[in-house]
Design a protein around this motif. Structure first.
Motif, PDB file in Angstrom:
ATOM      1  N   ASN A  96      13.978  12.127   6.423  1.00 36.25           N
ATOM      2  CA  ASN A  96      13.786  12.559   7.806  1.00 36.25           C
ATOM      3  C   ASN A  96      12.386  13.144   7.962  1.00 36.25           C
ATOM      4  O   ASN A  96      12.170  14.333   7.757  1.00 36.25           O
ATOM      5  N   THR A  97      11.428  12.283   8.273  1.00 35.62           N
ATOM      6  CA  THR A  97      10.043  12.716   8.443  1.00 35.62           C
ATOM      7  C   THR A  97       9.373  11.825   9.482  1.00 35.62           C
ATOM      8  O   THR A  97       9.683  10.628   9.577  1.00 35.62           O
ATOM      9  N   PRO A  98       8.437  12.386  10.264  1.00 38.84           N
ATOM     10  CA  PRO A  98       7.699  11.555  11.211  1.00 38.84           C
ATOM     11  C   PRO A  98       6.607  10.737  10.534  1.00 38.84           C
ATOM     12  O   PRO A  98       5.963   9.908  11.190  1.00 38.84           O
ATOM     13  N   GLY A 123       5.583  15.900   6.202  1.00 35.40           N
ATOM     14  CA  GLY A 123       5.243  14.655   5.526  1.00 35.40           C
ATOM     15  C   GLY A 123       5.712  14.649   4.085  1.00 35.40           C
ATOM     16  O   GLY A 123       6.137  15.663   3.531  1.00 35.40           O
ATOM     17  N   VAL A 124       5.643  13.482   3.471  1.00 33.56           N
ATOM     18  CA  VAL A 124       5.978  13.295   2.065  1.00 33.56           C
ATOM     19  C   VAL A 124       4.956  12.338   1.463  1.00 33.56           C
ATOM     20  O   VAL A 124       4.325  11.555   2.176  1.00 33.56           O
ATOM     21  N   SER A 125       4.794  12.410   0.146  1.00 34.50           N
ATOM     22  CA  SER A 125       3.883  11.486  -0.535  1.00 34.50           C
ATOM     23  C   SER A 125       4.381  11.240  -1.955  1.00 34.50           C
ATOM     24  O   SER A 125       3.697  11.544  -2.929  1.00 34.50           O
ATOM     25  N   PRO A 126       5.583  10.687  -2.086  1.00 37.24           N
ATOM     26  CA  PRO A 126       6.153  10.507  -3.426  1.00 37.24           C
ATOM     27  C   PRO A 126       5.479   9.374  -4.196  1.00 37.24           C
ATOM     28  O   PRO A 126       5.255   8.284  -3.667  1.00 37.24           O
ATOM     29  N   ASN A 127       5.164   9.650  -5.457  1.00 36.02           N
ATOM     30  CA  ASN A 127       4.553   8.624  -6.305  1.00 36.02           C
ATOM     31  C   ASN A 127       5.360   7.343  -6.326  1.00 36.02           C
ATOM     32  O   ASN A 127       4.807   6.239  -6.279  1.00 36.02           O
ATOM     33  N   LYS A 128       6.680   7.500  -6.430  1.00 36.74           N
ATOM     34  CA  LYS A 128       7.514   6.318  -6.601  1.00 36.74           C
ATOM     35  C   LYS A 128       7.410   5.351  -5.420  1.00 36.74           C
ATOM     36  O   LYS A 128       7.496   4.133  -5.599  1.00 36.74           O
TER      37      LYS A 128
END
Length: 416
Positions: A342-344, A321-326
């Motif tokens: 590339n993430t589910p 996973g990712v959780s970028p502020n932007k």
């Protein structure tokens, strides 16, 4: 209503920022909002800004300063300057950990009831663990980037590199010793438990935004250019070379009618000068580089966007996973987003707030931009509005602060 005793939390984050600095201010915002929950946070950070490599907090000769930054106590620690990801940065990390371990409670620095250590680098987490042991209080670990996996998958380092092996040992130790592991990455728990070889108490706490911002600037088609804005770090992981390649494709084909497309890159980082030189050498007139802006100025910056861009390199580490502020800033601005990761775990797909494309694919990026530019304004507005609604429901910083405050109070032994 019973009176809840306040708890004191030392939050060790090498790269924590004050609101007047350019970059993510997650911990300042959480700390300020948790004051309503009787949780008092002291943020312990390096005075050397990682993006600009400038020290704007300490005067010459100072090695430590305790001050308030818009209502939140900071401890600024002197660390040596560095350029790039080299031995100098390693020394900077170790010096930060050493300075953290030298801290003692004082009139300006209340004794902690909980110590939190935040990644990416694990020397900070280890220093936080040792502080917690010294004060005989619970230790909590926050994982924003998974190290050393990120160093291998994104940085190209060997799994047998000495630093990777040291971080691997620290990673296992910290997962095992933490009372709770907090992570921005929704799928990180399986990795943590595999490394730890045991169950890991896990709390997902993503990034977020103020869900009740001021009125948005309506999107229009009155601008002479269709501006795709990227607002964030200019580092190797951010995959901005693909943006240059897409700009070259669009410039070469002359686009296909309508307003000219521009990529506007706002921010700073170790790759920026190289990217600027490359764009100049290639004669890319449809790339604009702008200086970084403080967090509070991001809404005004994004108001000029016709669409926003969220790219990262193609890496297996993003499977967690990712959780970028932007990304959440883009949603709050009610602008459609091109998501090239590339993430589910795609918030853009979940919200219906834009287009998802493969990472590191210049043709896919160019096609996505042209597709959005060709859509009627009403369709692009609807995408932006769905993103704004999604972030208000799922990434409200007040709700995230309440969740974190409850976790910390439970860890400290208080009922909630």
């Amino acid at each position: 209503m019973p009176v809840i005793a306040p708890i004191q939390v030392w939050f060790v984050n090498h790269y924590a920022l004050a609101p007047d600095q350019a970059g993510g201010t997650r911990h300042h915002t959480l700390a300020r909002l948790m004051q309503d929950q009787e949780v008092e946070v002291t943020l312990i950070a390096s005075s050397l800004d990682h993006a600009s490599r400038q020290d704007t907090r300490l005067a010459a000769g100072e090695i430590i300063k305790v001050n308030m930054e818009e209502g939140v106590r900071f401890v600024w620690l002197k660390t040596p300057a560095y350029t790039g990801n080299n031995l100098g940065r390693g020394r900077n990390m170790l010096e930060f950990a050493r300075a953290v371990l030298a801290l003692k409670p004082s009139h300006d620095l209340p004794r902690p009831d909980v110590v939190v250590g935040s990644s990416p680098h694990l020397f900070a987490g280890f220093a936080a663990l040792l502080l917690a042991r010294r004060f005989q209080v619970p230790f909590v670990l926050e994982i924003r980037d998974i190290w050393p996996k990120t160093l291998v998958d994104l940085g190209g380092m060997s799994e047998r590199h000495p630093l990777v092996m040291v971080f691997g040992r620290l990673e296992k130790l910290l997962y095992r010793q933490a009372r709770v592991v907090i992570s921005l990455l929704p799928g990180a728990r399986s990795h943590m438990e595999q490394v730890a070889g045991q169950s890991v108490p896990f709390v997902w706490l993503p990034n977020g935004v103020n869900a009740q911002p001021g009125p948005i600037v309506p999107m229009t088609d009155s601008s002479p250019t269709f501006d795709v804005i990227y607002a964030g770090a200019h580092g190797a992981a951010n995959n901005l070379d693909t943006v240059l390649d897409a700009a070259a494709l669009l410039q070469r084909c002359g686009e296909t009618g309508g307003r000219p497309v521009r990529f506007v890159l706002v921010g700073d980082g170790p790759e920026k000068v190289r990217l600027q030189d490359a764009a100049k050498q290639r004669g890319l007139s449809n790339i604009v580089f702008r200086d970084p802006v403080p967090k509070r100025e991001i809404p005004a910056t994004l108001a000029a966007a016709a669409a926003c861009l969220m790219p990262l390199k193609d890496s297996p580490v993003f499977a967690h996973g990712v959780s970028p502020n932007k990304l959440f800033d883009y949603f709050a601005a009610a602008r459609p987003v091109i998501f090239a990761i590339n993430t589910p775990f795609s918030a853009v797909d979940q919200a219906g707030a834009g287009l998802s494309i493969p990472p590191e694919d210049p043709q896919a990026l160019a096609d996505a931009v042209l597709h959005l530019a060709a859509l009627p304004l009403a369709e692009r507005q609807a995408m932006g509005e769905r993103g704004r609604a999604y972030v208000a429901e799922n990434h409200d910083m007040r709700g995230l602060a309440r969740k974190l405050a409850n976790v910390l109070r439970v860890v400290a032994g208080q009922k909630v």
